[in-house]
Design a protein around this motif. Structure first.
Motif, short mmCIF file in Angstrom:
data_model
loop_
_atom_site.label_atom_id
_atom_site.label_comp_id
_atom_site.label_asym_id
_atom_site.label_seq_id
_atom_site.Cartn_x
_atom_site.Cartn_y
_atom_site.Cartn_z
N GLY A 10 32.09 42.30 47.44
CA GLY A 10 31.89 43.64 46.89
C GLY A 10 32.13 44.77 47.87
O GLY A 10 31.33 45.71 47.94
N ASP A 60 36.53 40.93 43.75
CA ASP A 60 35.96 42.18 44.24
C ASP A 60 36.95 43.03 45.03
O ASP A 60 36.63 43.58 46.09
N SER A 64 28.27 43.45 50.12
CA SER A 64 27.03 42.79 49.70
C SER A 64 26.97 41.37 50.22
O SER A 64 28.01 40.73 50.44
N ASP A 117 27.85 45.51 39.11
CA ASP A 117 29.05 45.78 39.92
C ASP A 117 29.65 47.14 39.57
O ASP A 117 30.85 47.26 39.31
N ALA A 155 33.65 42.41 37.90
CA ALA A 155 33.76 43.51 38.86
C ALA A 155 35.04 44.32 38.77
O ALA A 155 35.77 44.47 39.75
N HIS A 193 26.43 45.45 45.45
CA HIS A 193 27.75 45.64 44.86
C HIS A 193 27.96 47.12 44.52
O HIS A 193 28.10 47.51 43.37
#
Length: 312
Positions: free
Chosen positions: A196, A134, A211, A14, A72, A259
């Motif tokens: 993401g 995310d 993603s 990520d 992330a 990501h």
């Protein structure tokens, strides 16, 4: 043009690289232990691999709602201060097929964020008490926007993409607006996922990559885009690609690229930052396999549209 050696950084999933006005590149990513937020900086993209300027800006507590699975992180400079947005869960327990992540932020008002002055800001509340993660932010015409992935109880799947305007860097000013759900076959392999998101503002448009599918070799990237003069909070402003724009390169053994984030090289050329694996034989859940590595490549443009090419 710089030639990059991939992986750029091993065992960092990520990945998020941000180039600041001070000339430094700042890097954050998920670490295999999922227990902290690591930030590093360097004067060039390549030096992010070997830099000694690395800190653990925040460690998860032993117990509580954000005491496990720190995922992330992204570092942003909003309203004159540094913020890292991330997701975390109370435990590793899965309920109704999902982890229990919510979104949080830490901040640092020092001009150099590679310090121990980070403060926990608390949860970013979207008004929807469901699995979410995310988050990313971007500014346009004096407004700050928040984009993220979240589960909706009335929509099948793990997560959809949402956008909202922000009142300040830690509070939303508007209700979540649904932009994308996993509707195509390539978004539904293993899991129904849109997650993401990352934003790039170029050629009069906002480009939003994201993603999709499970985090194994089926992981891939999709694309939304909107005109910069449109109402970005109107779902009708956003157009969605019917096909993935970036996916596994079987010939080069680059599996599950995704990501992503965007940055620029030292000459100002756009770079695509993403993670990928170099094998498919994953034992157990792909989430616990540490070998998602940070990769980087030059992003091309043809007729004003981004061309992602092959994972390398």
């Amino acid at each position: 043009m710089t030639d990059y050696i991939n992986p750029l950084i091993s065992q960092r999933a990520d990945p998020h690289i941000y180039k600041h006005t001070d000339g430094y590149y700042y890097f954050t990513a998920s670490v295999p232990e999922y227990d902290r937020i690591e930030i590093r900086r360097a004067k060039t993209v390549s030096e992010l691999n070997s830099t000694s300027e690395i800190i653990s800006a925040w460690h998860k507590p032993e117990t509580g709602p954000y005491s496990d699975l720190v995922w992330a992180p992204e570092i942003h400079f909003n309203d004159g201060a540094w913020y890292v947005y991330f997701a975390a869960a109370p435990t590793r327990e899965i309920k109704d097929g999902l982890f229990q992540h919510r979104m949080y932020a830490i901040s640092n008002k020092n001009s150099n964020p590679i310090t121990d002055e980070w403060q926990f800001e608390g949860q970013i509340d979207t008004g929807m008490d469901t699995f979410c993660l995310d988050a990313t932010t971007f500014s346009h015409n004096g407004k700050l926007y928040y984009v993220w992935a979240q589960k909706a109880e009335d929509i099948r799947g793990n997560s959809n993409l949402y956008i909202a305007e922000m009142k300040n860097p830690t509070e939303l000013a508007t209700a979540p607006v649904l932009l994308s759900v996993p509707e195509y076959d390539w978004e539904q392999v293993g899991f129904w996922v849109n997650e993401g998101p990352s934003i790039l503002h170029r050629n009069g448009k906002f480009w939003m990559t994201y993603s999709a599918s499970a985090t194994d070799e089926n992981y891939c990237m999709g694309l939304l885009y909107a005109d910069e003069n449109s109402n970005l909070l109107d779902p009708a402003s956003w157009h969605k690609s019917e096909q993935p724009v970036f996916s596994t390169n079987w010939d080069k053994a680059v599996y599950g690229p995704g990501h992503n984030s965007f940055t620029v090289d030292e000459q100002g050329n756009d770079l695509l930052v993403y993670h990928a694996r170099n094998y498919t034989e994953i034992e157990g859940d792909p989430l616990w396999d540490p070998n998602r590595h940070t990769h980087i490549k030059r992003l091309q443009w043809v007729d004003g549209f981004p061309v992602f090419g092959e994972a390398i």
